[in-house]
Scaffold this motif. Structure first.
Motif, short mmCIF file in Angstrom:
data_model
loop_
_atom_site.label_atom_id
_atom_site.label_comp_id
_atom_site.label_asym_id
_atom_site.label_seq_id
_atom_site.Cartn_x
_atom_site.Cartn_y
_atom_site.Cartn_z
N VAL A 31 0.91 -1.04 0.01
CA VAL A 31 0.14 -0.10 0.00
C VAL A 31 0.88 1.24 -0.08
O VAL A 31 1.47 1.46 -0.92
N ASP A 32 0.86 2.11 1.15
CA ASP A 32 1.66 3.15 1.27
C ASP A 32 3.10 3.04 2.12
O ASP A 32 3.61 3.98 2.41
N ASP A 33 3.31 1.73 2.49
CA ASP A 33 4.64 1.40 3.32
C ASP A 33 5.53 0.75 2.35
O ASP A 33 5.42 -0.02 1.48
N ILE A 34 6.81 1.36 2.43
CA ILE A 34 7.83 1.04 1.56
C ILE A 34 9.14 0.46 2.40
O ILE A 34 9.51 1.09 3.18
N LEU A 35 9.82 -0.57 2.06
CA LEU A 35 10.90 -1.33 2.51
C LEU A 35 11.92 -1.16 1.54
O LEU A 35 11.86 -1.78 0.30
N LEU A 36 13.15 -0.60 1.77
CA LEU A 36 14.12 -0.61 0.69
C LEU A 36 15.41 -1.08 1.37
O LEU A 36 15.71 -0.70 2.38
N GLY A 37 16.09 -1.87 0.46
CA GLY A 37 17.08 -2.53 0.70
C GLY A 37 18.34 -2.30 -0.44
O GLY A 37 18.03 -2.67 -1.38
N SER A 38 19.38 -2.07 -0.04
CA SER A 38 20.57 -2.00 -1.14
C SER A 38 22.00 -2.23 -0.48
O SER A 38 22.28 -2.30 0.64
N THR A 39 22.70 -2.75 -1.51
CA THR A 39 24.34 -2.93 -1.38
C THR A 39 25.01 -1.72 -1.20
O THR A 39 26.12 -1.57 -0.77
N SER A 40 24.48 -0.43 -1.43
CA SER A 40 25.02 0.92 -1.65
C SER A 40 24.31 1.93 -0.79
O SER A 40 23.05 2.04 -1.22
N ILE A 41 24.79 2.57 0.24
CA ILE A 41 23.85 3.65 0.92
C ILE A 41 23.61 4.70 0.10
O ILE A 41 22.59 5.15 0.01
N GLN A 42 24.54 5.07 -0.94
CA GLN A 42 24.42 6.20 -1.63
C GLN A 42 23.18 5.95 -2.82
O GLN A 42 22.44 7.03 -2.98
#
Length: 355
Positions: A76-87
């Motif tokens: 819905v409007d909740d987003i989870l973000l994951g990455s190998t780079s903080i930038q």
């Protein structure tokens, strides 16, 4: 629909009571609003370079030229973000903030009722706050009992069963699923079933657990849709269910850039069900489950699934299909890497009780 107060219609439409207003912007509260929001968000994130997963349409992934990987999960409007780079993560946040009103909550600790704790060695997930909120709502430190199978004519025995569930939750609110960082990515599944366990419909219950390495990632306990004529049939239907889920998980791992080339192990404690998967000849005892037979056998012949036999004592999915003695119950919980980090007393009233 009626025009808002203060508006008037001139010309040929004046006096016509059957007017329709065209909305140029979706209004919050309309049933179409969530769909319009999802369409607008998906369009924006795809233009940014993300790809939408075919296995789960709420998952978007992006791989840049310098081998950085970003995964975005939206509910819905909740987003989870994951990455190998903080930038890279910060750039995605800035992009979304330029289009939508965004609130950055920082490192994930709580998401959709799940408490998430991270360390270099592992990730653990629990629902302690959610469970305690349920317990607090009802004087038992528990929720209002909801018996989904018995909403028509709930009786005293159903209320007693619901109270027992709440008492179990009181002693197990701190249980966490531990996912170790140093583990293989091999997929394995355990399938089990009772037979004709429902006294009213005589339908069986399918239970399965699926692991990636040592980490439990999927589980289910659900009544089968049809009545099984034998225990072997009930077990075989549960094997078909876990096969579908394992194939979906393999497809999902591919979206994360994880290749799984090995055969996935499927464990069952039913020799009869395993023999059915080996036997290429259909006879009158198995022809009514022909679709499931063809499905599982095809996956076995292509090398996607490898069937394995396990003893009943080591059948982890047993915990999802029937009542067990406390020692076996907690032993299987341990094998599922479920640990209680906030013990609040015993979950059973006596050593002779079943959980």
């Amino acid at each position: 629909m009626d025009l808002p107060e203060g508006y008037s219609v001139k010309g040929e439409y004046a006096g016509n009571g059957r007017l329709v207003c065209k909305l140029h912007k979706s209004l919050y509260g309309l049933k179409q609003a969530s769909r319009q929001w999802n369409a607008k968000f998906s369009e924006a994130i795809l233009k940014y370079g993300f790809q939408q997963s075919g296995s789960d349409h709420s998952l978007f992934t992006k791989k840049t030229n310098d081998e950085n990987f970003i995964a975005l999960l939206v509910y819905v409007d909740d987003i989870l973000l994951g990455s190998t780079s903080i930038q890279e993560s910060n750039e995605v946040k800035e992009f979304l903030d330029s289009l939508f009103k965004l609130k950055d909550l920082g490192t994930i600790k709580y998401f959709l009722g799940l408490e998430i704790a991270k360390s270099p060695e592992s990730i653990s997930i629990c629902q302690r706050k959610y469970t305690l909120d349920l317990l607090e709502e009802n004087g038992l430190l528990g929720a209002k009992p909801v018996l989904s199978q018995f909403m028509d004519k709930p009786g005293k025995e159903h209320l007693t069963a619901a109270h027992r569930v709440l008492k179990y939750l009181k002693g197990s609110s701190g249980q966490r699923i531990l996912m170790k960082s140093k583990s293989t990515l091999k997929i394995s599944g355990y399938a089990d079933s009772d037979w004709a366990g429902c006294p009213d419909t005589r339908k069986s219950v399918t239970g399965f657990c699926i692991f990636i390495g040592d980490s439990l990632v999927s589980w289910k306990s659900k009544k089968q849709s049809v009545v099984a004529r034998s225990s072997a049939e009930a077990e075989y239907r549960s094997m078909a269910s876990v096969c579908c889920e394992m194939i979906w998980i393999k497809s999902l791992l591919k979206d994360f850039g994880v290749k799984h080339c090995e055969a996935m192990n499927l464990y069952s404690d039913s020799q009869s069900a395993i023999h059915i998967s080996k036997n290429p000849v259909f006879h009158e005892r198995t022809k009514h489950i022909e679709v499931d037979c063809h499905f599982i056998r095809e996956k076995i012949l292509t090398g996607l699934i490898k069937r394995r036999h396990t003893s009943t004592n080591l059948q982890i999915a047993d915990i999802l299909t029937k009542a067990l003695q406390p020692n076996q119950f907690y032993r299987l919980l341990s094998k599922m890497n479920i640990h209680n980090v906030h013990p609040a007393g015993s979950a059973t009233s006596s050593d002779s009780d079943k959980v």
